[in-house]
Design a protein around this motif. Structure first.
Motif, PDB file in Angstrom:
ATOM      1  N   THR A 177     -37.348  62.301  61.776  1.00 27.47           N
ATOM      2  CA  THR A 177     -38.481  61.558  61.197  1.00 27.47           C
ATOM      3  C   THR A 177     -39.605  61.515  62.228  1.00 27.47           C
ATOM      4  O   THR A 177     -39.352  61.591  63.435  1.00 27.47           O
ATOM      5  CB  THR A 177     -38.082  60.116  60.828  1.00 27.47           C
ATOM      6  OG1 THR A 177     -37.500  59.502  61.967  1.00 27.47           O
ATOM      7  CG2 THR A 177     -37.096  60.097  59.673  1.00 27.47           C
ATOM      8  N   PHE A 178     -40.815  61.402  61.741  1.00 23.78           N
ATOM      9  CA  PHE A 178     -42.002  61.391  62.619  1.00 23.78           C
ATOM     10  C   PHE A 178     -42.659  60.021  62.473  1.00 23.78           C
ATOM     11  O   PHE A 178     -43.102  59.664  61.382  1.00 23.78           O
ATOM     12  CB  PHE A 178     -42.956  62.504  62.161  1.00 23.78           C
ATOM     13  CG  PHE A 178     -44.195  62.641  63.012  1.00 23.78           C
ATOM     14  CD1 PHE A 178     -44.105  62.898  64.372  1.00 23.78           C
ATOM     15  CD2 PHE A 178     -45.463  62.530  62.438  1.00 23.78           C
ATOM     16  CE1 PHE A 178     -45.250  63.038  65.157  1.00 23.78           C
ATOM     17  CE2 PHE A 178     -46.602  62.670  63.215  1.00 23.78           C
ATOM     18  CZ  PHE A 178     -46.497  62.927  64.584  1.00 23.78           C
ATOM     19  N   ASP A 179     -42.708  59.274  63.566  1.00 23.77           N
ATOM     20  CA  ASP A 179     -43.259  57.916  63.496  1.00 23.77           C
ATOM     21  C   ASP A 179     -43.930  57.557  64.819  1.00 23.77           C
ATOM     22  O   ASP A 179     -43.437  56.725  65.578  1.00 23.77           O
ATOM     23  CB  ASP A 179     -42.123  56.927  63.175  1.00 23.77           C
ATOM     24  CG  ASP A 179     -42.633  55.511  63.007  1.00 23.77           C
ATOM     25  OD1 ASP A 179     -43.839  55.337  62.741  1.00 23.77           O
ATOM     26  OD2 ASP A 179     -41.827  54.564  63.140  1.00 23.77           O
TER      27      ASP A 179
ATOM     28  N   THR B  19     -40.396  51.940  62.557  1.00 23.08           N
ATOM     29  CA  THR B  19     -39.030  52.121  63.059  1.00 23.08           C
ATOM     30  C   THR B  19     -38.475  50.850  63.683  1.00 23.08           C
ATOM     31  O   THR B  19     -39.093  50.278  64.579  1.00 23.08           O
ATOM     32  CB  THR B  19     -39.025  53.256  64.111  1.00 23.08           C
ATOM     33  OG1 THR B  19     -39.482  54.451  63.468  1.00 23.08           O
ATOM     34  CG2 THR B  19     -37.646  53.488  64.675  1.00 23.08           C
ATOM     35  N   ALA B  20     -37.307  50.423  63.192  1.00 22.09           N
ATOM     36  CA  ALA B  20     -36.601  49.310  63.839  1.00 22.09           C
ATOM     37  C   ALA B  20     -35.723  49.919  64.922  1.00 22.09           C
ATOM     38  O   ALA B  20     -34.879  50.762  64.621  1.00 22.09           O
ATOM     39  CB  ALA B  20     -35.749  48.569  62.818  1.00 22.09           C
ATOM     40  N   SER B  21     -35.941  49.520  66.176  1.00 20.57           N
ATOM     41  CA  SER B  21     -35.206  50.169  67.269  1.00 20.57           C
ATOM     42  C   SER B  21     -33.899  49.460  67.591  1.00 20.57           C
ATOM     43  O   SER B  21     -33.087  49.969  68.345  1.00 20.57           O
ATOM     44  CB  SER B  21     -36.085  50.209  68.520  1.00 20.57           C
ATOM     45  OG  SER B  21     -36.414  48.889  68.902  1.00 20.57           O
ATOM     46  N   CYS B  22     -33.718  48.260  67.059  1.00 22.01           N
ATOM     47  CA  CYS B  22     -32.507  47.513  67.390  1.00 22.01           C
ATOM     48  C   CYS B  22     -32.296  46.407  66.363  1.00 22.01           C
ATOM     49  O   CYS B  22     -33.197  46.127  65.563  1.00 22.01           O
ATOM     50  CB  CYS B  22     -32.633  46.872  68.783  1.00 22.01           C
ATOM     51  SG  CYS B  22     -33.989  45.678  68.904  1.00 22.01           S
ATOM     52  N   LYS B  23     -31.118  45.789  66.410  1.00 29.56           N
ATOM     53  CA  LYS B  23     -30.927  44.538  65.667  1.00 29.56           C
ATOM     54  C   LYS B  23     -31.105  43.411  66.684  1.00 29.56           C
ATOM     55  O   LYS B  23     -30.661  43.546  67.826  1.00 29.56           O
ATOM     56  CB  LYS B  23     -29.519  44.468  65.088  1.00 29.56           C
ATOM     57  CG  LYS B  23     -29.279  45.465  63.977  1.00 29.56           C
ATOM     58  CD  LYS B  23     -27.877  45.275  63.424  1.00 29.56           C
ATOM     59  CE  LYS B  23     -27.593  46.331  62.361  1.00 29.56           C
ATOM     60  NZ  LYS B  23     -26.199  46.330  61.933  1.00 29.56           N
ATOM     61  N   SER B  24     -31.749  42.347  66.306  1.00 34.91           N
ATOM     62  CA  SER B  24     -31.954  41.259  67.250  1.00 34.91           C
ATOM     63  C   SER B  24     -31.924  39.915  66.534  1.00 34.91           C
ATOM     64  O   SER B  24     -32.367  39.795  65.397  1.00 34.91           O
ATOM     65  CB  SER B  24     -33.297  41.430  67.968  1.00 34.91           C
ATOM     66  OG  SER B  24     -33.496  40.354  68.868  1.00 34.91           O
ATOM     67  N   GLU B  25     -31.374  38.918  67.218  1.00 38.41           N
ATOM     68  CA  GLU B  25     -31.292  37.569  66.644  1.00 38.41           C
ATOM     69  C   GLU B  25     -32.329  36.643  67.262  1.00 38.41           C
ATOM     70  O   GLU B  25     -32.274  35.436  67.072  1.00 38.41           O
ATOM     71  CB  GLU B  25     -29.910  36.967  66.932  1.00 38.41           C
ATOM     72  CG  GLU B  25     -28.767  37.731  66.321  1.00 38.41           C
ATOM     73  CD  GLU B  25     -27.418  37.123  66.676  1.00 38.41           C
ATOM     74  OE1 GLU B  25     -27.374  36.131  67.436  1.00 38.41           O
ATOM     75  OE2 GLU B  25     -26.409  37.649  66.187  1.00 38.41           O
TER      76      GLU B  25
ATOM     77  N   PRO C 195     -36.113  59.093  72.041  1.00 34.39           N
ATOM     78  CA  PRO C 195     -36.792  59.585  70.835  1.00 34.39           C
ATOM     79  C   PRO C 195     -36.840  61.109  70.810  1.00 34.39           C
ATOM     80  O   PRO C 195     -36.609  61.767  71.829  1.00 34.39           O
ATOM     81  CB  PRO C 195     -38.211  59.024  70.966  1.00 34.39           C
ATOM     82  CG  PRO C 195     -38.208  58.114  72.130  1.00 34.39           C
ATOM     83  CD  PRO C 195     -37.031  58.429  72.965  1.00 34.39           C
ATOM     84  N   ARG C 196     -37.115  61.675  69.660  1.00 30.18           N
ATOM     85  CA  ARG C 196     -37.288  63.120  69.523  1.00 30.18           C
ATOM     86  C   ARG C 196     -38.772  63.442  69.471  1.00 30.18           C
ATOM     87  O   ARG C 196     -39.613  62.540  69.588  1.00 30.18           O
ATOM     88  CB  ARG C 196     -36.603  63.609  68.232  1.00 30.18           C
ATOM     89  CG  ARG C 196     -35.160  63.203  68.116  1.00 30.18           C
ATOM     90  CD  ARG C 196     -34.315  63.747  69.242  1.00 30.18           C
ATOM     91  NE  ARG C 196     -34.254  65.185  69.287  1.00 30.18           N
ATOM     92  CZ  ARG C 196     -33.131  65.904  69.365  1.00 30.18           C
ATOM     93  NH1 ARG C 196     -31.964  65.289  69.429  1.00 30.18           N
ATOM     94  NH2 ARG C 196     -33.168  67.215  69.404  1.00 30.18           N
ATOM     95  N   GLN C 197     -39.127  64.676  69.283  1.00 35.43           N
ATOM     96  CA  GLN C 197     -40.525  65.072  69.227  1.00 35.43           C
ATOM     97  C   GLN C 197     -40.725  66.162  68.181  1.00 35.43           C
ATOM     98  O   GLN C 197     -39.756  66.774  67.734  1.00 35.43           O
ATOM     99  CB  GLN C 197     -40.976  65.626  70.577  1.00 35.43           C
ATOM    100  CG  GLN C 197     -40.248  66.914  70.937  1.00 35.43           C
ATOM    101  CD  GLN C 197     -40.821  67.632  72.157  1.00 35.43           C
ATOM    102  OE1 GLN C 197     -41.737  67.152  72.801  1.00 35.43           O
ATOM    103  NE2 GLN C 197     -40.285  68.795  72.458  1.00 35.43           N
ATOM    104  N   VAL C 198     -41.967  66.384  67.817  1.00 31.77           N
ATOM    105  CA  VAL C 198     -42.315  67.565  67.030  1.00 31.77           C
ATOM    106  C   VAL C 198     -42.973  68.504  68.035  1.00 31.77           C
ATOM    107  O   VAL C 198     -44.062  68.202  68.547  1.00 31.77           O
ATOM    108  CB  VAL C 198     -43.302  67.222  65.899  1.00 31.77           C
ATOM    109  CG1 VAL C 198     -43.716  68.483  65.145  1.00 31.77           C
ATOM    110  CG2 VAL C 198     -42.674  66.207  64.942  1.00 31.77           C
ATOM    111  N   TYR C 199     -42.302  69.583  68.374  1.00 28.35           N
ATOM    112  CA  TYR C 199     -42.840  70.487  69.402  1.00 28.35           C
ATOM    113  C   TYR C 199     -43.986  71.314  68.816  1.00 28.35           C
ATOM    114  O   TYR C 199     -43.831  71.915  67.749  1.00 28.35           O
ATOM    115  CB  TYR C 199     -41.714  71.410  69.901  1.00 28.35           C
ATOM    116  CG  TYR C 199     -42.193  72.449  70.893  1.00 28.35           C
ATOM    117  CD1 TYR C 199     -42.623  72.074  72.161  1.00 28.35           C
ATOM    118  CD2 TYR C 199     -42.223  73.803  70.558  1.00 28.35           C
ATOM    119  CE1 TYR C 199     -43.072  73.017  73.073  1.00 28.35           C
ATOM    120  CE2 TYR C 199     -42.680  74.754  71.463  1.00 28.35           C
ATOM    121  CZ  TYR C 199     -43.102  74.351  72.719  1.00 28.35           C
ATOM    122  OH  TYR C 199     -43.552  75.271  73.614  1.00 28.35           O
TER     123      TYR C 199
END
Ligand code: CMC
Length: 429
Positions: A44-46, A52-58, A411-415
């Motif tokens: 996905t590209f964001d 993007t939710a990077s974690c669960k947090s309380e 994270p990934r990238q679009v090269y």
């Protein structure tokens, strides 16, 4: 909620994938895309991670559309009115408001750790006198790893807690030392008989030559500002702390990275930038011209202290600070034409279609500088003030992350670079 089916809009593929929905206790449902690449071959590209939710947090809940902010479920308005910064710190770190015994122990622990190793003061003396205090802060906090690293096992909950307390306790000491260095004043040691915000003001402004009494109005105002800055879920600096933390780095390195991220004018550096913008505007009669410039895409000028990635409504912290601005100035018997200017800027911007359509409202940084200024804090120290408050959020998030299984952030990238090509000897180029 039932899983959602993702169908690719791709004539060469009729593949579909069921995406599980992750629901928190509140907030919009989130699609779990963990299997997307394995099953369909797509990433996905964001950019900017806006979706993007990077974690669960309380820890902290924000509803940006409604302008809601809660720490551990407690509305920011209630905490601002009834709590204290250290009580909020306890709540963010441990999850619930403390009992009286719990609070007494926590306050004692934080107070016990306020001093820094004398060698850290020597380190600060090595900076040039006009070094920005944020540069000193991130450098010195990073160097704390050199003092505690060998003894710190990040897999041990007790040691993590101790590191968190050290950071909360020492951040004001280091910030005040950075300021004093720029002034050429001798070091001031923390007065542990004073409460947290009073102690900071004492370390900032006391000089050996004469007695210094902390103004209770100033201390109360500062304590409230620390509360309002204490946490803000996965903002840029907190995400930085978590990203560094995901590698298993020590907490001082993580928080030093967070301080560096906070410094930028799009983030915590905005409070300093607001004051210089107000000074640049100079007079109420120039407001319209600067609003026009802020709307011009060919002009890099932006209204600092305006807009927010998450809030599409008035930032609830700005509402509280705006009110506090008037109270502090009146209680200190001060007048500041910058407040009139800020209010006029806000009024014009909020009536303007550009700002209305984009839902751009004043954020936490818009009015805070006017209060800091009234307390005698120079503008280069505004972002360190933010850092003192936010340290609690950083360490709470780091503690939460460290106590749950975490994958390294990657994270990934679009090269978009060159495809494979052969090396050519220099004489042939
Ligand atoms: N002045 C003028 N236009 C703005 C502003 C502004 N302050 N903020 C956003 N816009 C415009 C932006 O140009 C874009 O317009 P268009 O859709 O025509 O391209 C639209 O509003 C959306 O902006 P964005 O840049 O895509 O929004 P973002 O979520 O990426 O950025 C922000 C959020 C806070 C970085 C940005 O609003 C900004 O730069 N504000 C000024 C700096 C500031 O006050 N920062 C403190 C943030 S709150 C505390 C903290 O996080 O530390």
């Amino acid at each position: 909620m039932a899983d959602k089916k993702l169908t690719l809009n791709d004539p060469e593929s009729d593949k579909t994938l069921d995406l599980p929905i992750i629901s928190g206790t509140q907030g919009d449902p989130t699609l779990d895309i963990g299997n997307l690449h394995k099953k369909l071959g797509y990433f996905t590209f964001d950019p900017g991670y806006g979706m993007t939710a990077s974690c669960k947090s309380e820890i902290t809940f924000i509803d940006g559309e409604a302008g809601i902010l809660r720490y551990r479920g407690y509305p920011i308005e209630q905490l601002a009115e009834h709590s204290s910064f250290l009580e909020v710190a306890y709540t963010l770190v441990y999850g619930d408001l403390p009992t009286s015994d719990q609070f007494t122990r926590f306050e004692r622990d934080i107070t016990y750790h306020t001093m820094v190793h004398e060698k850290l003061n020597t380190f600060i003396q090595g900076f040039h006198y006009d070094a920005h205090p944020m540069a000193i802060l991130s450098g010195v906090v990073g160097s704390m790893a050199a003092f505690y690293h060998d003894k710190l096992d990040v897999n041990d909950a007790e040691q993590r807690e101790l590191a968190a307390k050290r950071l909360i306790a020492k951040m004001p000491t280091i910030a005040a030392a950075a300021f004093r260095h720029s002034m050429g004043w001798p070091s001031a040691f923390p007065r542990n008989s004073l409460p947290y915000a009073d102690r900071f003001l004492h370390m900032m402004f006391s000089v050996p030559a004469e007695p210094y009494e902390v103004n209770p109005v100033a201390a109360k105002a500062l304590d409230l500002l620390f509360i309002l800055h204490a946490d803000h879920e996965q903002n840029a600096s907190t995400s930085t702390v978590r990203l560094v933390g995901s590698t298993g780095a020590n907490p001082y390195a993580c928080v030093a990275a967070g301080i560096a991220a906070l410094w930028g004018p799009a983030h915590g550096g905005a409070n300093e930038a607001v004051l210089s913008m107000l000074n640049q505007i100079g007079s109420v009669k120039n407001v319209a011209e600067f609003v026009k410039r802020a709307k011009d895409k060919d002009d890099p000028f932006r209204l600092m202290g305006f807009g927010h990635r998450v809030y599409k409504n008035y930032d609830p912290r700005a509402t509280i600070i705006r009110k506090q601005c008037h109270e502090v100035l009146s209680e200190l018997g001060q007048q500041d034409e910058l407040l009139d200017l800020a209010m006029e800027l806000e009024r014009i911007a909020l009536e303007d279609d550009y700002f209305v359509e984009r839902k751009l409202y004043p954020n936490v940084d818009f009015y805070s500088g006017i209060i800091y200024k009234a307390l005698g804090i120079p503008s280069s120290m505004f972002t360190p003030m933010f850092a003192i408050g936010r340290t609690v959020g950083w360490v709470s998030q780091w503690l939460e992350q460290s106590s749950t299984p975490t994958r390294i952030g990657r994270p990934r990238q679009v090269y978009t670079g060159a495809t494979e090509r052969d090396y050519a000897p220099i004489k042939n180029r």
